[in-house]
Motif scaffolding. Structure first.
Motif, PDB file in Angstrom:
ATOM      1  N   ILE A  44       0.864  -1.189   0.000  1.00  0.00           N
ATOM      2  CA  ILE A  44       0.000   0.000   0.000  1.00  0.00           C
ATOM      3  C   ILE A  44       0.895   1.231   0.000  1.00  0.00           C
ATOM      4  CG2 ILE A  44      -1.808   1.284   1.191  1.00  0.00           C
ATOM      5  CD1 ILE A  44      -2.781  -1.277   2.446  1.00  0.00           C
ATOM      6  N   ILE A  45       0.710   2.068  -1.002  1.00  0.00           N
ATOM      7  CA  ILE A  45       1.462   3.314  -1.089  1.00  0.00           C
ATOM      8  C   ILE A  45       0.472   4.477  -1.084  1.00  0.00           C
ATOM      9  CG2 ILE A  45       3.379   2.228  -2.339  1.00  0.00           C
ATOM     10  CD1 ILE A  45       2.329   3.539  -4.928  1.00  0.00           C
ATOM     11  N   GLY A  46       0.983   5.675  -0.897  1.00  0.00           N
ATOM     12  CA  GLY A  46       0.103   6.838  -0.923  1.00  0.00           C
ATOM     13  C   GLY A  46       0.644   7.931  -0.041  1.00  0.00           C
ATOM     14  N   PRO A  47       0.164   9.152  -0.243  1.00  0.00           N
ATOM     15  CA  PRO A  47       0.675  10.285   0.519  1.00  0.00           C
ATOM     16  C   PRO A  47       0.398  10.162   2.019  1.00  0.00           C
ATOM     17  CG  PRO A  47      -1.061  10.986  -1.014  1.00  0.00           C
ATOM     18  CD  PRO A  47      -0.845   9.527  -1.235  1.00  0.00           C
ATOM     19  N   SER A  48       1.171  10.867   2.790  1.00  0.00           N
ATOM     20  CA  SER A  48       0.976  10.935   4.230  1.00  0.00           C
ATOM     21  C   SER A  48      -0.431  11.462   4.527  1.00  0.00           C
ATOM     22  CB  SER A  48       2.058  11.869   4.782  1.00  0.00           C
ATOM     23  OG  SER A  48       1.941  11.928   6.157  1.00  0.00           O
ATOM     24  N   GLY A  49      -1.111  10.830   5.469  1.00  0.00           N
ATOM     25  CA  GLY A  49      -2.458  11.268   5.835  1.00  0.00           C
ATOM     26  C   GLY A  49      -3.562  10.677   4.978  1.00  0.00           C
ATOM     27  N   SER A  50      -3.208   9.782   4.027  1.00  0.00           N
ATOM     28  CA  SER A  50      -4.240   9.236   3.133  1.00  0.00           C
ATOM     29  C   SER A  50      -5.033   8.100   3.785  1.00  0.00           C
ATOM     30  CB  SER A  50      -3.617   8.777   1.809  1.00  0.00           C
ATOM     31  OG  SER A  50      -2.607   7.822   2.031  1.00  0.00           O
ATOM     32  N   GLY A  51      -4.606   7.654   4.988  1.00  0.00           N
ATOM     33  CA  GLY A  51      -5.367   6.630   5.700  1.00  0.00           C
ATOM     34  C   GLY A  51      -4.752   5.241   5.678  1.00  0.00           C
ATOM     35  N   LYS A  52      -3.501   5.142   5.244  1.00  0.00           N
ATOM     36  CA  LYS A  52      -2.858   3.828   5.126  1.00  0.00           C
ATOM     37  C   LYS A  52      -2.753   3.130   6.482  1.00  0.00           C
ATOM     38  CE  LYS A  52       0.969   5.578   3.446  1.00  0.00           C
ATOM     39  NZ  LYS A  52       0.639   7.025   3.617  1.00  0.00           N
ATOM     40  N   SER A  53      -2.249   3.870   7.496  1.00  0.00           N
ATOM     41  CA  SER A  53      -2.102   3.253   8.826  1.00  0.00           C
ATOM     42  C   SER A  53      -3.460   2.915   9.421  1.00  0.00           C
ATOM     43  CB  SER A  53      -1.357   4.187   9.784  1.00  0.00           C
ATOM     44  OG  SER A  53      -0.025   4.339   9.372  1.00  0.00           O
ATOM     45  N   THR A  54      -4.407   3.816   9.283  1.00  0.00           N
ATOM     46  CA  THR A  54      -5.750   3.555   9.827  1.00  0.00           C
ATOM     47  C   THR A  54      -6.316   2.294   9.189  1.00  0.00           C
ATOM     48  OG1 THR A  54      -6.069   5.924  10.145  1.00  0.00           O
ATOM     49  CG2 THR A  54      -8.041   4.538  10.187  1.00  0.00           C
ATOM     50  N   PHE A  55      -6.118   2.143   7.879  1.00  0.00           N
ATOM     51  CA  PHE A  55      -6.671   0.969   7.209  1.00  0.00           C
ATOM     52  C   PHE A  55      -5.989  -0.312   7.671  1.00  0.00           C
ATOM     53  CE2 PHE A  55      -6.587  -2.117   3.711  1.00  0.00           C
ATOM     54  CZ  PHE A  55      -7.893  -2.532   3.849  1.00  0.00           C
ATOM     55  N   ILE A  56      -4.659  -0.316   7.715  1.00  0.00           N
ATOM     56  CA  ILE A  56      -3.957  -1.549   8.086  1.00  0.00           C
ATOM     57  C   ILE A  56      -4.286  -1.895   9.545  1.00  0.00           C
ATOM     58  CG2 ILE A  56      -1.706  -0.653   8.814  1.00  0.00           C
ATOM     59  CD1 ILE A  56      -0.371  -2.780   7.109  1.00  0.00           C
ATOM     60  N   ARG A  57      -4.502  -0.875  10.391  1.00  0.00           N
ATOM     61  CA  ARG A  57      -4.912  -1.123  11.779  1.00  0.00           C
ATOM     62  C   ARG A  57      -6.337  -1.679  11.839  1.00  0.00           C
ATOM     63  NH1 ARG A  57      -2.038   1.292  15.841  1.00  0.00           N
ATOM     64  NH2 ARG A  57      -3.891   1.941  16.969  1.00  0.00           N
ATOM     65  N   CYS A  58      -7.195  -1.236  10.934  1.00  0.00           N
ATOM     66  CA  CYS A  58      -8.544  -1.824  10.845  1.00  0.00           C
ATOM     67  C   CYS A  58      -8.464  -3.304  10.468  1.00  0.00           C
ATOM     68  CB  CYS A  58      -9.396  -1.096   9.806  1.00  0.00           C
ATOM     69  SG  CYS A  58     -10.056   0.495  10.365  1.00  0.00           S
ATOM     70  N   MET A  59      -7.458  -3.653   9.641  1.00  0.00           N
ATOM     71  CA  MET A  59      -7.375  -5.048   9.181  1.00  0.00           C
ATOM     72  C   MET A  59      -7.156  -6.016  10.332  1.00  0.00           C
ATOM     73  SD  MET A  59      -5.770  -5.336   5.382  1.00  0.00           S
ATOM     74  CE  MET A  59      -6.813  -6.680   4.818  1.00  0.00           C
ATOM     75  N   ASN A  60      -6.489  -5.588  11.419  1.00  0.00           N
ATOM     76  CA  ASN A  60      -6.470  -6.502  12.570  1.00  0.00           C
ATOM     77  C   ASN A  60      -7.203  -5.909  13.780  1.00  0.00           C
ATOM     78  OD1 ASN A  60      -4.582  -4.814  13.701  1.00  0.00           O
ATOM     79  ND2 ASN A  60      -3.187  -6.446  14.296  1.00  0.00           N
ATOM     80  N   MET A  61      -8.112  -4.966  13.472  1.00  0.00           N
ATOM     81  CA  MET A  61      -9.056  -4.455  14.474  1.00  0.00           C
ATOM     82  C   MET A  61      -8.389  -3.712  15.622  1.00  0.00           C
ATOM     83  SD  MET A  61     -12.394  -4.976  14.104  1.00  0.00           S
ATOM     84  CE  MET A  61     -13.572  -5.934  13.198  1.00  0.00           C
ATOM     85  N   LEU A  62      -7.193  -3.151  15.371  1.00  0.00           N
ATOM     86  CA  LEU A  62      -6.655  -2.204  16.347  1.00  0.00           C
ATOM     87  C   LEU A  62      -7.490  -0.935  16.299  1.00  0.00           C
ATOM     88  CD1 LEU A  62      -2.800  -2.622  15.954  1.00  0.00           C
ATOM     89  CD2 LEU A  62      -4.197  -3.199  17.935  1.00  0.00           C
ATOM     90  N   GLU A  63      -8.087  -0.676  15.135  1.00  0.00           N
ATOM     91  CA  GLU A  63      -9.132   0.340  15.013  1.00  0.00           C
ATOM     92  C   GLU A  63     -10.393  -0.404  14.608  1.00  0.00           C
ATOM     93  OE1 GLU A  63      -8.729   3.400  15.766  1.00  0.00           O
ATOM     94  OE2 GLU A  63      -6.591   3.804  15.489  1.00  0.00           O
ATOM     95  N   VAL A  64     -11.478  -0.124  15.275  1.00  0.00           N
ATOM     96  CA  VAL A  64     -12.738  -0.790  14.928  1.00  0.00           C
ATOM     97  C   VAL A  64     -13.447   0.059  13.871  1.00  0.00           C
ATOM     98  CG1 VAL A  64     -14.957  -1.607  15.790  1.00  0.00           C
ATOM     99  CG2 VAL A  64     -12.913  -1.828  17.208  1.00  0.00           C
ATOM    100  N   PRO A  65     -13.703  -0.520  12.696  1.00  0.00           N
ATOM    101  CA  PRO A  65     -14.354   0.257  11.633  1.00  0.00           C
ATOM    102  C   PRO A  65     -15.754   0.719  12.041  1.00  0.00           C
ATOM    103  CG  PRO A  65     -13.519  -1.845  10.791  1.00  0.00           C
ATOM    104  CD  PRO A  65     -13.380  -1.889  12.279  1.00  0.00           C
ATOM    105  N   ASP A  66     -16.195   1.876  11.517  1.00  0.00           N
ATOM    106  CA  ASP A  66     -17.555   2.354  11.755  1.00  0.00           C
ATOM    107  C   ASP A  66     -18.553   1.669  10.842  1.00  0.00           C
ATOM    108  OD1 ASP A  66     -17.232   4.504  13.803  1.00  0.00           O
ATOM    109  OD2 ASP A  66     -15.758   5.170  12.335  1.00  0.00           O
ATOM    110  N   ALA A  67     -18.070   1.180   9.714  1.00  0.00           N
ATOM    111  CA  ALA A  67     -18.915   0.378   8.821  1.00  0.00           C
ATOM    112  C   ALA A  67     -18.008  -0.548   8.034  1.00  0.00           C
ATOM    113  CB  ALA A  67     -19.714   1.277   7.874  1.00  0.00           C
ATOM    114  N   GLY A  68     -18.616  -1.591   7.489  1.00  0.00           N
ATOM    115  CA  GLY A  68     -17.850  -2.566   6.729  1.00  0.00           C
ATOM    116  C   GLY A  68     -17.425  -3.719   7.611  1.00  0.00           C
ATOM    117  N   GLU A  69     -16.768  -4.697   7.015  1.00  0.00           N
ATOM    118  CA  GLU A  69     -16.333  -5.828   7.837  1.00  0.00           C
ATOM    119  C   GLU A  69     -14.984  -6.386   7.413  1.00  0.00           C
ATOM    120  OE1 GLU A  69     -19.759  -8.439   7.267  1.00  0.00           O
ATOM    121  OE2 GLU A  69     -18.450  -9.771   6.128  1.00  0.00           O
TER     122      GLU A  69
END
Ligand code: ADP
Ligand code: MG
Length: 258
Positions: A44-69
């Motif tokens: 996963i590439i992309g500019p700083s602040g684009s949500g890469k860390s938030t997404f990868i943290r959602c993948m193991n539920m360190l962040e709980v998504p507001d929608a989706g699974e």
């Protein structure tokens, strides 16, 4: 065409569907879909602040998504420690999906060996002798056998990060999530850590890696995903994404690395 899609679905290790994440009024992820097939390496590439860390943290539920699974081998992950049947709890998810962070997160008061056996002993309840055997195997794999008794403050950043990788591997995960694991390192230490990741890729480890090392990403990954402002703006083979991008923002992003 179920005969065609069924085997692929069976082979999916980790999948994110429609992931939305907000922090207060700020929507950081606008519905991300990403599936990871066994043995696949996705960068996963992309500019700083684009949500890469938030997404990868959602993948193991360190962040709980507001929608989706998020699902692991077809079982939907629920944000509780334990679950059963069609659903999977966080305890089991974390045993199967390892994560390595930019800032190592080693236990500072423990030796290399103690850091690496911690998960197998306390989470997996393995006998200490067995955990030590497994741990030494991975410590040797990342080239640090002679440092087994060192404490983190006696190691270089590259060595600390290799310990963090060994610690994740000692849980014998089905997939590894790596979030900018070379970003905090001095440039001369990046290569030794990327070398370990390259070996894992060659051995068939399923991985998602968020990275700014574009040429490395192209080299080891099967697929590159470009994130922009909380969305996947483009994805495809490394060759196409890096050499023949459609998206204007991706072109601008890549131009910075030339
Ligand atoms: P990246 O890893 O691509 O740099 P991040 O996922 O870290 O991006 O951040 C995406 C956006 O979410 C940024 O605007 C960031 O400030 C915001 N953000 C991340 N984590 C939090 C948090 N815990 N609370 C509030 N905002 C956050
Ligand atoms: Mg980040």
């Amino acid at each position: 065409m179920t005969s065609v899609t069924a085997p692929a679905a069976r082979d999916t290790v980790l999948a994110a569907r429609g992931i939305v994440k907000r922090f207060g009024a700020l929507t950081v992820l606008h519905g991300i879909d990403l599936s990871l097939t066994s043995g696949e390496v996705v960068a996963i590439i992309g500019p700083s602040g684009s949500g890469k860390s938030t997404f990868i943290r959602c993948m193991n539920m360190l962040e709980v998504p507001d929608a989706g699974e998020i699902s692991f081998r077809g079982r939907r992950v629920v944000p509780r420690f334990r679950a059963a049947g069609e659903t999977l709890g966080l305890g089991e998810l974390r045993r199967h999906v390892g994560m390595v962070f930019q800032h190592f997160n080693l236990f500072p008061h423990m030796s290399v060996l103690e850091n690496v056996i911690e998960g197998p002993v306390t989470v997996q309840r393995k006998p200490r002798a067995e955990a030590v055997d497994i741990a030494m195997d991975y410590i040797a794999k990342v080239g640090l056998a002679e440092k087994r008794d060192a404490r983190p403050d006696q190691l270089s950043g590259g060595q600390k990060q290799r310990v963090a990788i060994a610690r994740a591997l000692a849980m014998q995960p089905d997939a590894l999530l790596l979030d900018e694991i070379t970003s905090a390192l001095d440039p001369e230490l990046v290569g030794e850590v990327l070398g370990v990741v390259r070996n894992l890729a060659e051995q068939g480890m399923t991985m998602v890696l968020v990275t700014h090392e574009i040429s490395f990403a192209a080299d080891v990954s099967d697929r590159v995903v470009f994130m922009e402002a909380g969305r996947i703006a483009e994805e495809g083979s490394p060759d196409r994404i890096l050499h023949n991008p459609d998206n204007e923002r991706l072109k601008t992003f890549l131009a910075r690395f030339h």
